[in-house]
Design a protein around this motif. Structure first.
Motif, PDB file in Angstrom:
ATOM      1  N   MET A 127       0.831  -1.208   0.000  1.00 26.78           N
ATOM      2  CA  MET A 127       0.000   0.000   0.000  1.00 26.78           C
ATOM      3  C   MET A 127       0.866   1.258   0.000  1.00 26.78           C
ATOM      4  O   MET A 127       0.577   2.228  -0.713  1.00 26.78           O
ATOM      5  CB  MET A 127      -0.924  -0.011   1.216  1.00 26.78           C
ATOM      6  CG  MET A 127      -1.988  -1.091   1.177  1.00 26.78           C
ATOM      7  SD  MET A 127      -3.053  -1.065   2.634  1.00 26.78           S
ATOM      8  CE  MET A 127      -3.826   0.539   2.453  1.00 26.78           C
ATOM      9  N   LEU A 128       1.929   1.240   0.794  1.00 30.91           N
ATOM     10  CA  LEU A 128       2.817   2.397   0.871  1.00 30.91           C
ATOM     11  C   LEU A 128       3.487   2.666  -0.474  1.00 30.91           C
ATOM     12  O   LEU A 128       3.540   3.812  -0.946  1.00 30.91           O
ATOM     13  CB  LEU A 128       3.878   2.156   1.947  1.00 30.91           C
ATOM     14  CG  LEU A 128       4.865   3.295   2.203  1.00 30.91           C
ATOM     15  CD1 LEU A 128       4.147   4.512   2.778  1.00 30.91           C
ATOM     16  CD2 LEU A 128       5.970   2.839   3.156  1.00 30.91           C
ATOM     17  N   LEU A 129       3.971   1.609  -1.106  1.00 28.96           N
ATOM     18  CA  LEU A 129       4.626   1.761  -2.402  1.00 28.96           C
ATOM     19  C   LEU A 129       3.630   2.211  -3.473  1.00 28.96           C
ATOM     20  O   LEU A 129       3.965   3.020  -4.348  1.00 28.96           O
ATOM     21  CB  LEU A 129       5.284   0.441  -2.800  1.00 28.96           C
ATOM     22  CG  LEU A 129       6.184   0.471  -4.043  1.00 28.96           C
ATOM     23  CD1 LEU A 129       7.314   1.484  -3.856  1.00 28.96           C
ATOM     24  CD2 LEU A 129       6.754  -0.917  -4.319  1.00 28.96           C
ATOM     25  N   SER A 130       2.405   1.712  -3.387  1.00 31.57           N
ATOM     26  CA  SER A 130       1.367   2.124  -4.343  1.00 31.57           C
ATOM     27  C   SER A 130       1.073   3.616  -4.221  1.00 31.57           C
ATOM     28  O   SER A 130       0.944   4.324  -5.230  1.00 31.57           O
ATOM     29  CB  SER A 130       0.087   1.320  -4.112  1.00 31.57           C
ATOM     30  OG  SER A 130       0.312  -0.060  -4.311  1.00 31.57           O
ATOM     31  N   LEU A 131       0.975   4.092  -2.990  1.00 32.16           N
ATOM     32  CA  LEU A 131       0.741   5.524  -2.779  1.00 32.16           C
ATOM     33  C   LEU A 131       1.913   6.352  -3.293  1.00 32.16           C
ATOM     34  O   LEU A 131       1.721   7.417  -3.897  1.00 32.16           O
ATOM     35  CB  LEU A 131       0.515   5.799  -1.288  1.00 32.16           C
ATOM     36  CG  LEU A 131      -0.842   5.391  -0.719  1.00 32.16           C
ATOM     37  CD1 LEU A 131      -0.838   5.511   0.801  1.00 32.16           C
ATOM     38  CD2 LEU A 131      -1.954   6.255  -1.309  1.00 32.16           C
ATOM     39  N   PHE A 132       3.111   5.864  -3.065  1.00 27.86           N
ATOM     40  CA  PHE A 132       4.307   6.569  -3.544  1.00 27.86           C
ATOM     41  C   PHE A 132       4.282   6.708  -5.066  1.00 27.86           C
ATOM     42  O   PHE A 132       4.567   7.782  -5.614  1.00 27.86           O
ATOM     43  CB  PHE A 132       5.557   5.812  -3.090  1.00 27.86           C
ATOM     44  CG  PHE A 132       6.841   6.398  -3.598  1.00 27.86           C
ATOM     45  CD1 PHE A 132       7.369   7.554  -3.042  1.00 27.86           C
ATOM     46  CD2 PHE A 132       7.527   5.789  -4.644  1.00 27.86           C
ATOM     47  CE1 PHE A 132       8.556   8.098  -3.516  1.00 27.86           C
ATOM     48  CE2 PHE A 132       8.713   6.323  -5.124  1.00 27.86           C
ATOM     49  CZ  PHE A 132       9.228   7.481  -4.557  1.00 27.86           C
ATOM     50  N   LEU A 133       3.908   5.627  -5.746  1.00 27.84           N
ATOM     51  CA  LEU A 133       3.850   5.649  -7.206  1.00 27.84           C
ATOM     52  C   LEU A 133       2.711   6.529  -7.711  1.00 27.84           C
ATOM     53  O   LEU A 133       2.844   7.214  -8.736  1.00 27.84           O
ATOM     54  CB  LEU A 133       3.695   4.223  -7.740  1.00 27.84           C
ATOM     55  CG  LEU A 133       4.891   3.288  -7.479  1.00 27.84           C
ATOM     56  CD1 LEU A 133       4.577   1.875  -7.937  1.00 27.84           C
ATOM     57  CD2 LEU A 133       6.146   3.814  -8.180  1.00 27.84           C
ATOM     58  N   LEU A 134       1.591   6.515  -6.991  1.00 31.16           N
ATOM     59  CA  LEU A 134       0.477   7.384  -7.377  1.00 31.16           C
ATOM     60  C   LEU A 134       0.877   8.851  -7.309  1.00 31.16           C
ATOM     61  O   LEU A 134       0.598   9.634  -8.224  1.00 31.16           O
ATOM     62  CB  LEU A 134      -0.727   7.124  -6.468  1.00 31.16           C
ATOM     63  CG  LEU A 134      -1.556   5.870  -6.749  1.00 31.16           C
ATOM     64  CD1 LEU A 134      -2.613   5.688  -5.672  1.00 31.16           C
ATOM     65  CD2 LEU A 134      -2.215   5.956  -8.124  1.00 31.16           C
ATOM     66  N   PHE A 135       1.533   9.221  -6.215  1.00 30.75           N
ATOM     67  CA  PHE A 135       1.961  10.614  -6.068  1.00 30.75           C
ATOM     68  C   PHE A 135       3.053  10.982  -7.073  1.00 30.75           C
ATOM     69  O   PHE A 135       3.186  12.138  -7.460  1.00 30.75           O
ATOM     70  CB  PHE A 135       2.471  10.864  -4.644  1.00 30.75           C
ATOM     71  CG  PHE A 135       1.378  11.038  -3.632  1.00 30.75           C
ATOM     72  CD1 PHE A 135       0.489  12.094  -3.726  1.00 30.75           C
ATOM     73  CD2 PHE A 135       1.231  10.147  -2.584  1.00 30.75           C
ATOM     74  CE1 PHE A 135      -0.526  12.264  -2.793  1.00 30.75           C
ATOM     75  CE2 PHE A 135       0.224  10.307  -1.646  1.00 30.75           C
ATOM     76  CZ  PHE A 135      -0.658  11.366  -1.753  1.00 30.75           C
ATOM     77  N   LYS A 136       3.809   9.984  -7.504  1.00 30.00           N
ATOM     78  CA  LYS A 136       4.904  10.254  -8.431  1.00 30.00           C
ATOM     79  C   LYS A 136       4.415  10.438  -9.865  1.00 30.00           C
ATOM     80  O   LYS A 136       4.923  11.302 -10.599  1.00 30.00           O
ATOM     81  CB  LYS A 136       5.922   9.115  -8.364  1.00 30.00           C
ATOM     82  CG  LYS A 136       7.173   9.367  -9.188  1.00 30.00           C
ATOM     83  CD  LYS A 136       8.207   8.277  -8.969  1.00 30.00           C
ATOM     84  CE  LYS A 136       9.482   8.569  -9.761  1.00 30.00           C
ATOM     85  NZ  LYS A 136      10.515   7.517  -9.538  1.00 30.00           N
ATOM     86  N   PHE A 137       3.421   9.641 -10.266  1.00 27.24           N
ATOM     87  CA  PHE A 137       3.013   9.637 -11.671  1.00 27.24           C
ATOM     88  C   PHE A 137       1.678  10.337 -11.927  1.00 27.24           C
ATOM     89  O   PHE A 137       1.328  10.580 -13.077  1.00 27.24           O
ATOM     90  CB  PHE A 137       2.944   8.201 -12.191  1.00 27.24           C
ATOM     91  CG  PHE A 137       4.284   7.524 -12.233  1.00 27.24           C
ATOM     92  CD1 PHE A 137       5.233   7.894 -13.175  1.00 27.24           C
ATOM     93  CD2 PHE A 137       4.609   6.530 -11.323  1.00 27.24           C
ATOM     94  CE1 PHE A 137       6.473   7.278 -13.222  1.00 27.24           C
ATOM     95  CE2 PHE A 137       5.846   5.908 -11.362  1.00 27.24           C
ATOM     96  CZ  PHE A 137       6.789   6.285 -12.309  1.00 27.24           C
ATOM     97  N   LEU A 138       0.926  10.627 -10.887  1.00 23.21           N
ATOM     98  CA  LEU A 138      -0.338  11.335 -11.052  1.00 23.21           C
ATOM     99  C   LEU A 138      -0.273  12.685 -10.352  1.00 23.21           C
ATOM    100  O   LEU A 138       0.633  12.945  -9.558  1.00 23.21           O
ATOM    101  CB  LEU A 138      -1.499  10.507 -10.479  1.00 23.21           C
ATOM    102  CG  LEU A 138      -1.804   9.171 -11.163  1.00 23.21           C
ATOM    103  CD1 LEU A 138      -2.956   8.478 -10.451  1.00 23.21           C
ATOM    104  CD2 LEU A 138      -2.131   9.364 -12.639  1.00 23.21           C
ATOM    105  N   SER A 139      -1.243  13.502 -10.650  1.00 31.80           N
ATOM    106  CA  SER A 139      -1.308  14.810 -10.005  1.00 31.80           C
ATOM    107  C   SER A 139      -1.537  14.644  -8.503  1.00 31.80           C
ATOM    108  O   SER A 139      -2.445  13.920  -8.076  1.00 31.80           O
ATOM    109  CB  SER A 139      -2.447  15.630 -10.615  1.00 31.80           C
ATOM    110  OG  SER A 139      -2.710  16.770  -9.837  1.00 31.80           O
ATOM    111  N   LYS A 140      -0.706  15.320  -7.729  1.00 32.12           N
ATOM    112  CA  LYS A 140      -0.839  15.238  -6.276  1.00 32.12           C
ATOM    113  C   LYS A 140      -2.205  15.763  -5.823  1.00 32.12           C
ATOM    114  O   LYS A 140      -2.819  15.215  -4.901  1.00 32.12           O
ATOM    115  CB  LYS A 140       0.281  16.034  -5.612  1.00 32.12           C
ATOM    116  CG  LYS A 140       0.328  15.898  -4.101  1.00 32.12           C
ATOM    117  CD  LYS A 140       1.412  16.765  -3.493  1.00 32.12           C
ATOM    118  CE  LYS A 140       2.789  16.336  -3.936  1.00 32.12           C
ATOM    119  NZ  LYS A 140       3.854  17.106  -3.226  1.00 32.12           N
TER     120      LYS A 140
END
Length: 343
Positions: free
Chosen positions: A70-83
């Motif tokens: 879950m933590l890594l998924s959130l990290f990738l979401l914030f990295k590749f999508l608009s915060k």
């Protein structure tokens, strides 16, 4: 027990509001707020019947891996999508979750001032077009949801640190109150796994710190500081809930044996000491620290030393709330059958 819990509730409420009217040292605020939250949650977890759902050893072993995913998924979401987009979706999610958590936290206090039938009469509401789905609630829960909705709306619109903390404290208290480790063996497995989890993601990767700074949701408590470069000190809710459910288990173990607050005191003291160590090391190195690195050994160490000193390691390890829950269910079923036969 109720009087102690009420005093702790008042102290926690006062400490939460204090930064609005006076300067409070953020380090002291972190220690006192987290400790009082654990204390309140532990006492609220003591109920006449043991928890019906408890964590198994397998769940405890898998928990760090699920948390890492879950933590890594959130990290990738914030990295590749608009915060902003990610935080907007998360705000909607936590808006609903916050109403439920805050309402449940306030409900025991509100129920005392409402008519008895408001607390007991169940209202069932069916979803339109989905008749198989229904929600059951009482009038008192509706009343408790009013301030919950207000604070969630305030948080969603302003993202004020106080609204964030009120929701965060509600999540913590409900987590400690509702979650059960089942046994100290399961608790040790969970804490050991998250001990490694916290160290890895904080010291060896930028993921944990990055997500904590990007995640604009009440998953952390914010403590105002006088430093404009760093306006808030932060403490993750996991650093309160995870050790808190272990400390709560110690309190329920004491209650089950009729020995009030015996091992709870040592486990709670271990939590406070671990938290103090976290703050000391953080200020010494001026860097973020994995709080569980200090809290986990302290909580387990204090509790282990106490039970070894008393020669009660075996009963502590043999304690299992899931068995107590099953036995209570069997006894209630037998009582029901007996009453039916009498009729």
């Amino acid at each position: 027990m109720k009087s102690v819990e009420r005093i702790a509730n008042v102290a926690l409420a006062g400490l939460t509001l204090a930064p609005l009217v006076m300067k409070v040292d953020p380090n002291l605020n972190v220690i006192l707020t987290a400790s009082l939250t654990v204390f309140v949650g532990c006492y609220r977890s003591v109920k006449p019947t043991p928890p019906s759902e408890t964590m198994s050893n397998e769940h405890a072993m898998r928990f760090p891996f699920v948390g890492s995913a879950m933590l890594l998924s959130l990290f990738l979401l914030f990295k590749f999508l608009s915060k902003d987009l990610v935080n907007a979706v998360l705000t909607c999610y936590f808006f609903v979750l916050g109403i439920v958590a805050l309402s449940a936290t306030l409900l025991p206090a509100i129920k005392r001032y409402l008519p008895t039938h408001w607390n007991q009469d169940i209202i069932s509401w069916h979803f339109p077009y989905f008749r198989s789905l229904d929600v059951e609630f009482t009038r008192s829960q509706i009343v408790a949801a009013i301030p919950g909705t207000f604070f969630c709306a305030w948080y969603a619109s302003q993202k004020h640190w106080l609204a964030n903390n009120i929701l965060g404290l509600s999540f913590c208290i409900q987590g400690i109150e509702m979650l059960s480790l089942g046994s100290f063996k399961t608790g040790a497995i969970l804490l050991a796994g998250l001990f490694v989890y916290d160290i890895f993601w904080v010291f060896f990767t930028p993921v944990m710190v990055s997500v904590a700074k990007s995640f604009d949701a009440p998953i952390k408590l914010l403590f105002p500081t006088a430093d404009t470069a760093r306006p808030y000190s932060m403490l993750g809710l996991g650093d309160i809930v995870i050790p808190g459910i272990f400390v709560a288990l110690a309190l329920r173990f004491d209650v089950s044996r009729g020995k009030h607050s015996r091992y709870f005191r040592s486990a709670f003291l271990g939590y406070v000491v671990g938290l103090v160590l976290t703050i000391v090391v953080m200020n010494w190195f001026q860097a973020a620290q994995p709080a569980l690195l200090y809290i986990v050994p302290s909580v387990i160490g204090f509790l282990a030393a106490h039970c070894i000193w008393n020669g009660e390691v075996k009963p502590l390890l043999a304690f299992d709330e899931s068995k107590a829950a099953n036995s209570s269910e069997e006894s209630s079923d037998s009582d029901t059958n007996t009453s039916k036969k009498v009729e």
